[in-house]
Design a protein around this motif. Sequence first.
Motif, PDB file in Angstrom:
ATOM      1  N   ALA A  16     -26.842 -15.190  48.696  1.00 15.90           N
ATOM      2  CA  ALA A  16     -28.104 -14.503  47.206  1.00 15.90           C
ATOM      3  C   ALA A  16     -26.777 -13.854  46.682  1.00 15.90           C
ATOM      4  CB  ALA A  16     -29.061 -13.922  48.739  1.00 15.90           C
ATOM      5  N   SER A  17     -27.225 -13.903  45.197  1.00 14.60           N
ATOM      6  CA  SER A  17     -26.558 -13.689  44.457  1.00 14.60           C
ATOM      7  C   SER A  17     -27.597 -12.479  43.612  1.00 14.60           C
ATOM      8  CB  SER A  17     -25.523 -14.201  43.136  1.00 14.60           C
ATOM      9  OG  SER A  17     -25.246 -13.331  42.435  1.00 14.60           O
ATOM     10  N   PRO A  18     -26.790 -11.147  44.165  1.00 15.31           N
ATOM     11  CA  PRO A  18     -28.075 -10.294  42.939  1.00 15.31           C
ATOM     12  C   PRO A  18     -27.733 -10.867  41.348  1.00 15.31           C
ATOM     13  CG  PRO A  18     -25.200  -9.187  43.542  1.00 15.31           C
ATOM     14  CD  PRO A  18     -25.583 -10.253  43.666  1.00 15.31           C
ATOM     15  N   ILE A  19     -27.073 -11.194  40.811  1.00 19.23           N
ATOM     16  CA  ILE A  19     -26.941 -11.599  39.262  1.00 19.23           C
ATOM     17  C   ILE A  19     -27.568 -13.638  39.412  1.00 19.23           C
ATOM     18  CG2 ILE A  19     -25.516 -12.131  37.493  1.00 19.23           C
ATOM     19  CD1 ILE A  19     -25.341  -9.698  38.185  1.00 19.23           C
ATOM     20  N   LEU A 270     -23.834 -18.503  28.457  1.00 17.39           N
ATOM     21  CA  LEU A 270     -24.704 -17.204  29.329  1.00 17.39           C
ATOM     22  C   LEU A 270     -23.812 -17.457  30.821  1.00 17.39           C
ATOM     23  CD1 LEU A 270     -28.551 -17.758  28.926  1.00 17.39           C
ATOM     24  CD2 LEU A 270     -26.532 -16.219  28.056  1.00 17.39           C
ATOM     25  N   ALA A 271     -23.983 -18.801  30.930  1.00 18.71           N
ATOM     26  CA  ALA A 271     -23.105 -19.019  32.529  1.00 18.71           C
ATOM     27  C   ALA A 271     -21.592 -17.910  32.689  1.00 18.71           C
ATOM     28  CB  ALA A 271     -22.566 -20.339  32.854  1.00 18.71           C
ATOM     29  N   ILE A 276     -18.221 -13.138  34.616  1.00 20.45           N
ATOM     30  CA  ILE A 276     -17.849 -12.007  34.236  1.00 20.45           C
ATOM     31  C   ILE A 276     -18.752 -10.890  34.488  1.00 20.45           C
ATOM     32  CG2 ILE A 276     -16.941 -10.480  32.344  1.00 20.45           C
ATOM     33  CD1 ILE A 276     -16.776 -12.984  30.697  1.00 20.45           C
ATOM     34  N   VAL A 277     -20.156 -11.169  35.039  1.00 16.76           N
ATOM     35  CA  VAL A 277     -20.503  -9.528  35.765  1.00 16.76           C
ATOM     36  C   VAL A 277     -20.650  -9.641  36.762  1.00 16.76           C
ATOM     37  CG1 VAL A 277     -23.206  -8.793  36.302  1.00 16.76           C
ATOM     38  CG2 VAL A 277     -22.276  -9.359  33.715  1.00 16.76           C
ATOM     39  N   ILE A 278     -20.544 -11.159  37.339  1.00 14.85           N
ATOM     40  CA  ILE A 278     -20.064 -10.834  39.304  1.00 14.85           C
ATOM     41  C   ILE A 278     -18.910 -10.120  39.791  1.00 14.85           C
ATOM     42  CG2 ILE A 278     -19.628 -12.674  41.339  1.00 14.85           C
ATOM     43  CD1 ILE A 278     -21.770 -13.989  39.544  1.00 14.85           C
ATOM     44  N   ASN A 287     -24.419  -7.745  25.540  1.00 13.79           N
ATOM     45  CA  ASN A 287     -24.284  -8.058  24.692  1.00 13.79           C
ATOM     46  C   ASN A 287     -21.732  -8.592  24.615  1.00 13.79           C
ATOM     47  OD1 ASN A 287     -26.168  -8.228  23.794  1.00 13.79           O
ATOM     48  ND2 ASN A 287     -26.511  -6.888  21.748  1.00 13.79           N
ATOM     49  N   GLU A 288     -22.076  -7.249  25.083  1.00 12.62           N
ATOM     50  CA  GLU A 288     -20.556  -7.103  25.244  1.00 12.62           C
ATOM     51  C   GLU A 288     -19.840  -7.826  26.017  1.00 12.62           C
ATOM     52  OE1 GLU A 288     -22.455  -3.957  25.746  1.00 12.62           O
ATOM     53  OE2 GLU A 288     -21.457  -4.072  22.558  1.00 12.62           O
ATOM     54  N   HIS A 289     -20.929  -8.906  27.123  1.00 11.94           N
ATOM     55  CA  HIS A 289     -19.869  -9.936  28.246  1.00 11.94           C
ATOM     56  C   HIS A 289     -20.072 -11.127  27.444  1.00 11.94           C
ATOM     57  CE1 HIS A 289     -21.994  -7.122  32.100  1.00 11.94           C
ATOM     58  NE2 HIS A 289     -20.360  -7.104  31.724  1.00 11.94           N
ATOM     59  N   ILE A 290     -21.205 -10.955  26.348  1.00 14.42           N
ATOM     60  CA  ILE A 290     -21.644 -12.469  25.611  1.00 14.42           C
ATOM     61  C   ILE A 290     -20.311 -12.540  24.738  1.00 14.42           C
ATOM     62  CG2 ILE A 290     -23.408 -13.272  23.673  1.00 14.42           C
ATOM     63  CD1 ILE A 290     -24.256 -12.831  26.571  1.00 14.42           C
ATOM     64  N   ASP A 291     -20.099 -10.774  24.300  1.00 13.41           N
ATOM     65  CA  ASP A 291     -18.642 -11.418  23.794  1.00 13.41           C
ATOM     66  C   ASP A 291     -17.146 -11.746  24.093  1.00 13.41           C
ATOM     67  OD1 ASP A 291     -20.169 -10.888  21.641  1.00 13.41           O
ATOM     68  OD2 ASP A 291     -19.779  -8.792  20.987  1.00 13.41           O
ATOM     69  N   MET A 292     -17.473 -11.766  25.443  1.00 14.37           N
ATOM     70  CA  MET A 292     -16.294 -11.720  26.128  1.00 14.37           C
ATOM     71  C   MET A 292     -15.968 -13.216  26.811  1.00 14.37           C
ATOM     72  SD  MET A 292     -15.445  -8.976  28.898  1.00 14.37           S
ATOM     73  CE  MET A 292     -16.668  -7.852  29.267  1.00 14.37           C
ATOM     74  N   ALA A 293     -17.453 -13.722  26.650  1.00 16.47           N
ATOM     75  CA  ALA A 293     -17.484 -14.967  27.528  1.00 16.47           C
ATOM     76  C   ALA A 293     -17.103 -16.083  26.846  1.00 16.47           C
ATOM     77  CB  ALA A 293     -19.340 -14.833  27.809  1.00 16.47           C
ATOM     78  N   GLU A 294     -17.935 -15.394  25.297  1.00 12.95           N
ATOM     79  CA  GLU A 294     -17.915 -16.740  23.792  1.00 12.95           C
ATOM     80  C   GLU A 294     -15.953 -16.665  23.811  1.00 12.95           C
ATOM     81  OE1 GLU A 294     -19.333 -15.067  20.676  1.00 12.95           O
ATOM     82  OE2 GLU A 294     -18.373 -16.464  19.304  1.00 12.95           O
ATOM     83  N   LYS A 295     -14.988 -15.540  23.790  1.00 11.57           N
ATOM     84  CA  LYS A 295     -13.603 -16.466  23.722  1.00 11.57           C
ATOM     85  C   LYS A 295     -13.267 -16.742  25.275  1.00 11.57           C
ATOM     86  CE  LYS A 295      -9.556 -14.354  22.642  1.00 11.57           C
ATOM     87  NZ  LYS A 295      -9.238 -16.216  22.985  1.00 11.57           N
TER      88      LYS A 295
END
Length: 439
Positions: A16-19, A270-271, A276-278, A287-295
Amino acid sequence: MIDKIRVPYTRFFDPASPIIACEHLLNSRYVPDTIIARDEQMEVIGHNLSAILRQGEPSNMYIWGDTGVGKTITVKYLLRILTEGLKAEDKDILIDTVVIDCTAFSSEIPACVEILTQLTGISMQIGRQFYQYLNDIWSIIDKKAHEHTFYTLILFFDEIDAFVSPDNILYQFSRALAHQKIQSSNVAIEIITASNQKDFLATLNNKVQSSARFRYCDFPDYNDKELYEILQLRKDAFADGVISDDVILYCAKNVADRYHGDARRAIDILAEAARIVIQTKGSKITNEHIDMAEKVVNDRVTIDMLKRMSLHDKYLILSVYIANNVVKQTNSKTPAHSGVIVVTYRKICELLQQKPNGETYISTRLTTLSLRQLINAEYREGRGNIRYITLPNDIEAVIETLFQIQDIETIKNNYTDVESIVLSKLKRPLARSTKIDFF
Ligand SMILES: Nc1ncnc2c1ncn2[C@@H]1O[C@H](COP(=O)(O)OP(=O)(O)OP(=O)(O)O)[C@@H](O)[C@H]1O
Ligand SMILES: [Mg+2]
């Protein structure tokens, strides 16, 4: 021997993952139940393929659209609907659909072996000649046609631009009936090709173009609203409350604005954001996670694309990079032209002990690399038929990852030789004597 394990498996494994609630929804192979915003294209393709249901011959098709705009998923989805729908009907029409991923099966024999394998369900071996495999395919078609009122073989050549010299195979399949390779008359062979190169058809020879007569079907880019809906289909991948509709919209807008609405990239972002959040033990995607993931995704996409290239295409890319570095050191604002790239490429081949390809071949490859936007090639006014070639920034940034360390070392150690060859072709001296580190 251990007779009883006392450690609970949850100590090391975490079901089980909280994310993440349902990981496979983020996998690019997942096929959703609905296809968003492609009704028009499905109608065009469906209308064309309907000829089969009337025991007629549909037109061959060329499906064009940029990366990630749903070409593969839409065709596969439609072919599934067609074959499943037909099974439920009382018609004695058999349709076999064969999907050839041309990035994996990129020449005649492997492609034919794959067609035979998919048609028979038996894994075939490579080792015979092209025409022998074709004869086997014609026999199978005849046999199936014999057993049914009408038989159709649909060949979907996905990413056809990756196929090396596709003229002959397309010609053979498009002319098989006219050339009476197949005895039965109750047969249709349908070729569907897909690619993200708009001009691909023009690269085929005239004989193939006129015999296959491909009908265009255009897949436009997704806009932010369409991408938002596509991403919503994947939202159940996340545990409750992890991602908000606003963040999904932010991701959709970014990808629509910056990457022509590439749905694959949007899903990957998104994946990656979830990863990154995990890793950072967060609880929500922002949104910041989305920016980091985009890179991260951007670099990965570029590297993947480059890694799939042939060795000599990589050498050409490297030549563009090195030649332009030397050009910059002469203080010239004009990029390296194709002649400079050719001499640099030859020198690189010599240093890495590889036999170089001829000039005509290099010229064709430069055109293909430019169509794939892996290099920028431009003509300049008043400079005739000369192409000036540069590398896009994102490719420059990852170029080193394409080569083995010892190859990079060899080139570094012999850089002065490469440099002098480029300079003599440019007929220009260096603007300064200090050597610039080019990697
Ligand atoms: N209209 C859509 N509805 C739902 N999902 C979609 C849609 N379009 C694309 N996708 C998803 O986006 C991803 C990329 O789609 P697909 O592989 O079909 O793109 P493509 O146009 O074939 O790209 P390429 O040119 O790189 O092969 C897939 O995971 C697919 O499930
Ligand atoms: Mg595809």
